[in-house]
Scaffold this motif. Structure first.
Motif, PDB file in Angstrom:
ATOM      1  N   SER A  73       0.829  -1.210   0.000  1.00 38.62           N
ATOM      2  CA  SER A  73       0.000   0.000   0.000  1.00 38.62           C
ATOM      3  C   SER A  73       0.861   1.256   0.000  1.00 38.62           C
ATOM      4  O   SER A  73       0.588   2.210  -0.737  1.00 38.62           O
ATOM      5  CB  SER A  73      -0.928  -0.007   1.225  1.00 38.62           C
ATOM      6  OG  SER A  73      -1.814  -1.097   1.189  1.00 38.62           O
ATOM      7  N   LEU A 106       2.394   1.631  -3.470  1.00 37.38           N
ATOM      8  CA  LEU A 106       1.416   2.110  -4.443  1.00 37.38           C
ATOM      9  C   LEU A 106       1.117   3.593  -4.234  1.00 37.38           C
ATOM     10  O   LEU A 106       1.023   4.364  -5.194  1.00 37.38           O
ATOM     11  CB  LEU A 106       0.124   1.302  -4.323  1.00 37.38           C
ATOM     12  CG  LEU A 106       0.111  -0.094  -4.931  1.00 37.38           C
ATOM     13  CD1 LEU A 106      -1.230  -0.763  -4.667  1.00 37.38           C
ATOM     14  CD2 LEU A 106       0.380  -0.046  -6.423  1.00 37.38           C
ATOM     15  N   HIS A 107       0.945   3.977  -2.982  1.00 43.55           N
ATOM     16  CA  HIS A 107       0.625   5.384  -2.702  1.00 43.55           C
ATOM     17  C   HIS A 107       1.788   6.292  -3.088  1.00 43.55           C
ATOM     18  O   HIS A 107       1.580   7.397  -3.597  1.00 43.55           O
ATOM     19  CB  HIS A 107       0.282   5.558  -1.231  1.00 43.55           C
ATOM     20  CG  HIS A 107      -0.336   6.888  -0.916  1.00 43.55           C
ATOM     21  ND1 HIS A 107       0.383   7.938  -0.393  1.00 43.55           N
ATOM     22  CD2 HIS A 107      -1.608   7.346  -1.086  1.00 43.55           C
ATOM     23  CE1 HIS A 107      -0.414   8.982  -0.246  1.00 43.55           C
ATOM     24  NE2 HIS A 107      -1.615   8.655  -0.649  1.00 43.55           N
ATOM     25  N   GLN A 134     -15.801   1.806 -17.101  1.00 42.26           N
ATOM     26  CA  GLN A 134     -14.995   1.833 -15.887  1.00 42.26           C
ATOM     27  C   GLN A 134     -14.998   3.229 -15.279  1.00 42.26           C
ATOM     28  O   GLN A 134     -14.658   4.206 -15.944  1.00 42.26           O
ATOM     29  CB  GLN A 134     -13.554   1.407 -16.191  1.00 42.26           C
ATOM     30  CG  GLN A 134     -12.615   1.465 -14.999  1.00 42.26           C
ATOM     31  CD  GLN A 134     -12.995   0.463 -13.928  1.00 42.26           C
ATOM     32  OE1 GLN A 134     -13.015  -0.732 -14.167  1.00 42.26           O
ATOM     33  NE2 GLN A 134     -13.310   0.958 -12.736  1.00 42.26           N
ATOM     34  N   LEU A 145     -14.019   5.544 -11.530  1.00 47.05           N
ATOM     35  CA  LEU A 145     -13.130   5.478 -10.380  1.00 47.05           C
ATOM     36  C   LEU A 145     -13.745   4.520  -9.364  1.00 47.05           C
ATOM     37  O   LEU A 145     -14.839   4.760  -8.863  1.00 47.05           O
ATOM     38  CB  LEU A 145     -12.946   6.867  -9.761  1.00 47.05           C
ATOM     39  CG  LEU A 145     -11.969   6.964  -8.589  1.00 47.05           C
ATOM     40  CD1 LEU A 145     -10.567   6.585  -9.016  1.00 47.05           C
ATOM     41  CD2 LEU A 145     -11.981   8.375  -8.001  1.00 47.05           C
ATOM     42  N   VAL A 155      -5.523   4.364   0.332  1.00 45.90           N
ATOM     43  CA  VAL A 155      -5.475   3.035  -0.283  1.00 45.90           C
ATOM     44  C   VAL A 155      -6.703   2.244   0.141  1.00 45.90           C
ATOM     45  O   VAL A 155      -7.054   2.218   1.317  1.00 45.90           O
ATOM     46  CB  VAL A 155      -4.193   2.266   0.120  1.00 45.90           C
ATOM     47  CG1 VAL A 155      -4.151   0.912  -0.570  1.00 45.90           C
ATOM     48  CG2 VAL A 155      -2.942   3.065  -0.225  1.00 45.90           C
ATOM     49  N   ALA A 202     -10.420  -2.459  -4.030  1.00 39.28           N
ATOM     50  CA  ALA A 202     -11.517  -2.079  -4.920  1.00 39.28           C
ATOM     51  C   ALA A 202     -11.672  -3.115  -6.033  1.00 39.28           C
ATOM     52  O   ALA A 202     -10.730  -3.813  -6.396  1.00 39.28           O
ATOM     53  CB  ALA A 202     -11.264  -0.695  -5.517  1.00 39.28           C
ATOM     54  N   TRP A 214     -12.454  -3.797  -9.988  1.00 36.18           N
ATOM     55  CA  TRP A 214     -12.377  -3.172 -11.301  1.00 36.18           C
ATOM     56  C   TRP A 214     -13.229  -3.978 -12.275  1.00 36.18           C
ATOM     57  O   TRP A 214     -13.426  -5.176 -12.114  1.00 36.18           O
ATOM     58  CB  TRP A 214     -10.931  -3.077 -11.776  1.00 36.18           C
ATOM     59  CG  TRP A 214     -10.122  -2.098 -10.971  1.00 36.18           C
ATOM     60  CD1 TRP A 214      -9.736  -2.222  -9.676  1.00 36.18           C
ATOM     61  CD2 TRP A 214      -9.621  -0.837 -11.417  1.00 36.18           C
ATOM     62  NE1 TRP A 214      -9.027  -1.113  -9.277  1.00 36.18           N
ATOM     63  CE2 TRP A 214      -8.935  -0.244 -10.326  1.00 36.18           C
ATOM     64  CE3 TRP A 214      -9.674  -0.145 -12.611  1.00 36.18           C
ATOM     65  CZ2 TRP A 214      -8.316   0.998 -10.406  1.00 36.18           C
ATOM     66  CZ3 TRP A 214      -9.053   1.097 -12.706  1.00 36.18           C
ATOM     67  CH2 TRP A 214      -8.394   1.653 -11.610  1.00 36.18           C
ATOM     68  N   SER A 230     -10.196  -8.449  -6.776  1.00 38.40           N
ATOM     69  CA  SER A 230     -10.119  -7.106  -6.192  1.00 38.40           C
ATOM     70  C   SER A 230      -8.660  -6.699  -6.096  1.00 38.40           C
ATOM     71  O   SER A 230      -7.774  -7.545  -5.948  1.00 38.40           O
ATOM     72  CB  SER A 230     -10.771  -7.082  -4.804  1.00 38.40           C
ATOM     73  OG  SER A 230     -12.148  -7.356  -4.902  1.00 38.40           O
ATOM     74  N   PHE A 231      -8.405  -5.410  -6.184  1.00 38.02           N
ATOM     75  CA  PHE A 231      -7.043  -4.899  -6.212  1.00 38.02           C
ATOM     76  C   PHE A 231      -6.862  -3.792  -5.184  1.00 38.02           C
ATOM     77  O   PHE A 231      -7.773  -2.996  -4.953  1.00 38.02           O
ATOM     78  CB  PHE A 231      -6.693  -4.336  -7.606  1.00 38.02           C
ATOM     79  CG  PHE A 231      -6.623  -5.376  -8.684  1.00 38.02           C
ATOM     80  CD1 PHE A 231      -5.424  -5.996  -8.987  1.00 38.02           C
ATOM     81  CD2 PHE A 231      -7.754  -5.734  -9.386  1.00 38.02           C
ATOM     82  CE1 PHE A 231      -5.350  -6.952  -9.980  1.00 38.02           C
ATOM     83  CE2 PHE A 231      -7.699  -6.688 -10.391  1.00 38.02           C
ATOM     84  CZ  PHE A 231      -6.496  -7.297 -10.681  1.00 38.02           C
ATOM     85  N   THR A 261      -5.941  -0.307  -4.370  1.00 37.61           N
ATOM     86  CA  THR A 261      -6.058   0.861  -5.242  1.00 37.61           C
ATOM     87  C   THR A 261      -5.683   2.109  -4.453  1.00 37.61           C
ATOM     88  O   THR A 261      -6.352   2.455  -3.485  1.00 37.61           O
ATOM     89  CB  THR A 261      -7.497   0.980  -5.774  1.00 37.61           C
ATOM     90  OG1 THR A 261      -7.839  -0.227  -6.468  1.00 37.61           O
ATOM     91  CG2 THR A 261      -7.626   2.154  -6.735  1.00 37.61           C
ATOM     92  N   THR A 321      -5.184   6.187  -4.392  1.00 39.41           N
ATOM     93  CA  THR A 321      -5.712   7.363  -5.082  1.00 39.41           C
ATOM     94  C   THR A 321      -5.124   8.629  -4.476  1.00 39.41           C
ATOM     95  O   THR A 321      -5.012   8.759  -3.259  1.00 39.41           O
ATOM     96  CB  THR A 321      -7.257   7.415  -4.978  1.00 39.41           C
ATOM     97  OG1 THR A 321      -7.623   7.257  -3.599  1.00 39.41           O
ATOM     98  CG2 THR A 321      -7.894   6.297  -5.778  1.00 39.41           C
TER      99      THR A 321
END
Length: 294
Positions: A62, A65-66, A255, A257, A275, A278, A280, A286-287, A289, A291
C-alpha cells in the motif's frame, strides 16, 4: 433367593473393560496432553504470524502504491503548472500587446513560445469579442472562437480546461498524431490586460501526449507482471488515461473510479482514502487501489 459362589470359584469378569486411554501409563498420558497443547499453540502462532505477515506485506505494498501515485500526481501537477505559468506570463506582458494583438511581432513570439513547449499544438490570441487576431502559423486567424470552452473563463482568470478531443475543424488544420489516433488536448488560457483593460485572451492547446509520455516514464519495468497500472480519472470519476492499450476496453466496460470520492476544483476539498481494496470492471479479482487528488 441369592446363589452364592463356592469359595474357590473365580470372580465374574467386570462388565466394562478399561479404555485405551486408561491402559496408557501416566507418563504417556502427560506426554500426549502436552504434545497436543504444543501442536495447538504452534498452529495458533503460525496463523497469527501468517496474518501479521500478510498485514505487513499489505502495508508495504500500500505504501509503495501510494508513493507511486503521489509521484505521478506531482509530476503531472508540475507539468500542468508549467504550461499554465507559460500562458500566464505571456498574457501578463503588456509590452507585447501595447501595439495591438495583431502587431507583427506577436505571431513570431507565439511561434517561439510553441517551439519551447513541443507538445503545444496551437497558441493564439483572441480579442475581447472572440475573434482570433494572432496565432501560430496563422491557424484560426480571423475566426470567431467566443463559443470555445476556454474563451469565457480565460477572460476572467488563468484557466486549465478538461481533457477533450480536438474538433474536426481543428484536427484538419493540425498535423496528425504520430500513431494516427484522434488528438486529445487541454486548453490553457489567461486574460490579456493592459492597465485596467482586458484586451483579450491568450490560449494554448497542449497535446495530451505529454501525459502519456510522463506516465510511461513512471511505470516500473515489472509493473505488468505485478499487475500495477497508473490511471487518471477526471473529477467526475470518468477514466481519461489507462496504461498501454487498455483505455478503450475499459471505457467500453464503463470503468469509473472504483472508490468512493468527492473531488472539486480545489484539491484541498477532495476526500479520498489513500489506499482501498476495490473491484475493477475488467477482472473478477479485487485490487489494492491507491488514489491521490491532482
Amino acid at each position: 433367593m441369592n446363589e452364592l459362589f463356592p469359595p474357590d470359584s473365580p470372580a465374574p469378569a467386570s462388565s466394562t473393560a478399561p479404555s485405551r486411554w486408561q491402559r496408557l501409563g501416566l507418563r504417556t498420558q502427560l506426554a500426549l496432553v502436552f504434545g497436543s497443547l504444543l501442536v495447538g499453540v504452534t498452529v495458533l502462532m503460525s496463523l497469527a504470524f501468517g496474518e501479521l505477515l500478510r498485514w505487513r506485506m499489505e502495508r508495504e505494498v500500500s505504501a509503495s502504491l501510494h508513493a507511486m501515485a503521489s509521484n505521478a500526481a506531482r509530476q503531472l501537477s508540475d507539468g500542468l503548472f508549467s504550461r499554465a505559468h507559460t500562458v500566464e506570463v505571456l498574457a501578463a506582458s503588456p509590452e507585447l500587446w501595447i501595439q495591438g494583438l495583431e502587431a507583427p511581432g506577436v505571431g513570431a513570439l507565439l511561434n517561439r513560445a510553441r517551439s519551447l513547449t513541443p507538445t503545444s499544438l496551437w497558441i493564439g490570441v483572441a480579442d475581447a469579442e472572440g475573434t482570433v487576431r494572432s496565432a501560430t502559423d496563422q491557424v484560426l486567424v480571423g475566426l470567431d472562437v467566443s463559443d470555445r470552452p476556454w474563451f469565457e473563463p480565460g477572460l476572467q482568470r488563468v484557466h486549465v480546461g478538461d481533457v477533450r478531443a480536438s474538433s474536426p475543424a481543428m484536427s484538419a488544420l493540425l498535423p496528425p498524431a504520430a500513431d494516427g489516433a484522434p488528438r486529445r488536448f487541454m486548453d490553457f488560457a489567461a486574460p490579456i490586460r493592459v492597465g485596467d483593460l482586458t484586451q483579450g485572451v491568450l490560449c494554448m492547446h497542449s497535446s495530451w501526449e505529454w501525459v502519456r509520455e510522463t506516465m510511461q516514464t513512471l511505470q516500473q519495468a515489472d509493473s505488468a507482471d505485478r499487475q500495477i497500472g497508473l490511471f487518471i480519472f477526471d473529477r467526475r470519476g470518468r477514466l481519461i488515461h489507462a496504461p498501454g492499450d487498455s483505455l478503450e476496453p475499459l471505457l467500453a466496460l464503463d470503468q469509473r473510479l472504483p472508490v468512493a470520492h468527492t473531488v472539486s476544483a480545489d484539491t484541498a476539498d477532495a476526500t479520498l482514502q489513500p489506499v482501498q481494496v476495490a473491484r475493477w470492471q475488467d477482472s473478477p479479482q479485487s485490487f489494492l487501489t491507491a488514489t491521490v487528488p491532482l
